[in-house]
Design a protein around this motif. Structure first.
Motif, PDB file in Angstrom:
ATOM      1  N   PRO A  28       2.028   3.171   6.340  1.00 13.76           N
ATOM      2  CA  PRO A  28       1.691   4.300   5.451  1.00 13.76           C
ATOM      3  C   PRO A  28       2.863   4.778   4.610  1.00 13.76           C
ATOM      4  O   PRO A  28       2.674   5.567   3.692  1.00 13.76           O
ATOM      5  CB  PRO A  28       1.256   5.389   6.437  1.00 13.76           C
ATOM      6  N   TYR A  29       4.076   4.318   4.916  1.00 11.24           N
ATOM      7  CA  TYR A  29       5.261   4.772   4.193  1.00 11.24           C
ATOM      8  C   TYR A  29       5.674   3.747   3.143  1.00 11.24           C
ATOM      9  O   TYR A  29       5.601   2.540   3.380  1.00 11.24           O
ATOM     10  CB  TYR A  29       6.432   5.004   5.151  1.00 11.24           C
ATOM     11  N   ALA A  30       6.100   4.242   2.012  1.00 14.79           N
ATOM     12  CA  ALA A  30       6.621   3.380   0.937  1.00 14.79           C
ATOM     13  C   ALA A  30       8.149   3.403   1.020  1.00 14.79           C
ATOM     14  O   ALA A  30       8.774   4.398   0.647  1.00 14.79           O
ATOM     15  CB  ALA A  30       6.149   3.873  -0.418  1.00 14.79           C
ATOM     16  N   HIS A 203      16.777   6.253   3.120  1.00 16.49           N
ATOM     17  CA  HIS A 203      15.822   7.143   3.772  1.00 16.49           C
ATOM     18  C   HIS A 203      14.683   6.311   4.356  1.00 16.49           C
ATOM     19  O   HIS A 203      13.934   5.674   3.608  1.00 16.49           O
ATOM     20  CB  HIS A 203      15.264   8.164   2.776  1.00 16.49           C
ATOM     21  N   VAL A 204      14.585   6.327   5.670  1.00 13.16           N
ATOM     22  CA  VAL A 204      13.489   5.673   6.386  1.00 13.16           C
ATOM     23  C   VAL A 204      12.888   6.721   7.320  1.00 13.16           C
ATOM     24  O   VAL A 204      13.605   7.302   8.133  1.00 13.16           O
ATOM     25  CB  VAL A 204      13.982   4.437   7.174  1.00 13.16           C
ATOM     26  N   PRO A 205      11.573   6.997   7.232  1.00  9.82           N
ATOM     27  CA  PRO A 205      10.996   8.113   8.006  1.00  9.82           C
ATOM     28  C   PRO A 205      11.178   7.991   9.506  1.00  9.82           C
ATOM     29  O   PRO A 205      11.425   8.979  10.184  1.00  9.82           O
ATOM     30  CB  PRO A 205       9.515   8.078   7.610  1.00  9.82           C
TER      31      PRO A 205
END
Length: 281
Positions: A28-30, A203-205
């Motif tokens: 779900p993350y770009a 930046h990586v969630p």
């Protein structure tokens, strides 16, 4: 008169095969590289280009070997006079034949990781200080895995436009999609120290808790003092500290998993168990 519709014969009706369904998980993350400023881009390219030219790092390819490979592919009748000419050249110039292909300063080449595969292996072994990736790499999936890998190893990394166009002709390669500087480097210490402050943070969630920058290195003295304090404290003090932390946090209750009924798959074709063959007397 119209012909009456004929009934399908036996064996003409085909059974429809069940559709094969494969489950896959989508992210779900770009995840993307952080943008690099134009001034920083020009600074990185200029410093690396000047340093490579000063060191004279270059890959030399032996053209004679290429000619030999090309002659071997041809028929033996056609290449026989050319092979004789190559033998005569060897006899006339024996010194040229001794110079082989490869990197000119080998010790400088060992301090670098050039290429996506080599950079990936070096990052997995946690042996790099800095990673630079070319923006012209297509598809982008080739270098996207380096974002999580470099952040998990707390190695500063960024995407530099025109990295391959600037450095590839200087080194003597066709393209440079990724470039890494190893921890044991001595020829690029000043350049790495100058480039790292200009590298934007990644930046990586799901890696927010990890340190993003390796600029702030912990001093050995502070670590030694912490170790001494831990050794001096008794086991009871540590257990009390842990109890206070547990009491302050919310209690998590794990509930058992209830299975109502187990139903075997009716579509699965089960083979009969292999028994001993009955021997007829």
């Amino acid at each position: 008169m119209a012909a009456a519709p004929q009934a399908p014969g036996r064996g003409s009706v085909r059974k429809t095969r069940p559709l094969m369904v494969k489950t896959s998980l989508n992210n779900p993350y770009a995840i993307c590289w952080s943008a690099l400023e134009r001034e920083d881009m020009h600074f990185i390219l200029q410093t690396l280009e000047d340093r490579f030219k000063c060191l004279g790092l270059q890959k030399i390819e032996d053209r004679k070997k290429k000619k030999k490979q090309f002659l071997k592919k041809q028929s033996p009748d056609k290449c026989s006079p050319e092979v004789d000419m190559s033998k005569d050249l060897k006899e006339k110039h024996p010194e040229d034949n001794e110079q082989g292909s490869g990197w000119t300063p080998v010790h400088v080449r060992k301090q670098l990781a050039i290429g996506v595969n080599e950079v990936t292996r070096a990052l997995e072994r946690n042996g790099l200080l800095l990673v630079l990736v070319c923006k012209s790499a297509k598809p982008a999936l080739i270098t996207s895995h380096l974002i999580q890998l470099s952040l998990s190893r707390s190695v500063p990394a960024c995407q530099v436009p025109r990295l391959s166009e600037t450095l590839a002709p200087v080194i003597g390669l066709k393209c440079v999609l990724a470039l890494g500087f190893r921890k044991d480097t001595t020829a690029f210490v000043d350049e790495v120290k100058a480039i790292i402050p200009r590298v934007p943070s990644l930046h990586v969630p799901w890696l927010q808790g990890r340190p993003e920058d390796s600029r702030e290195n912990l001093d050995t003295e502070s670590l030694e003092s912490q170790d001494k304090e831990i050794l001096e404290t008794s086991f009871e003090d540590l257990s009390k500290h842990k109890r206070k932390l547990v009491e302050g946090q919310q209690a998590v209750v794990l509930q058992p998993l209830k299975i109502k009924k187990v139903i075997p798959n009716p579509n699965k074709i089960r083979k009969p168990p292999k028994g001993k063959k009955t021997t007829s007397k």
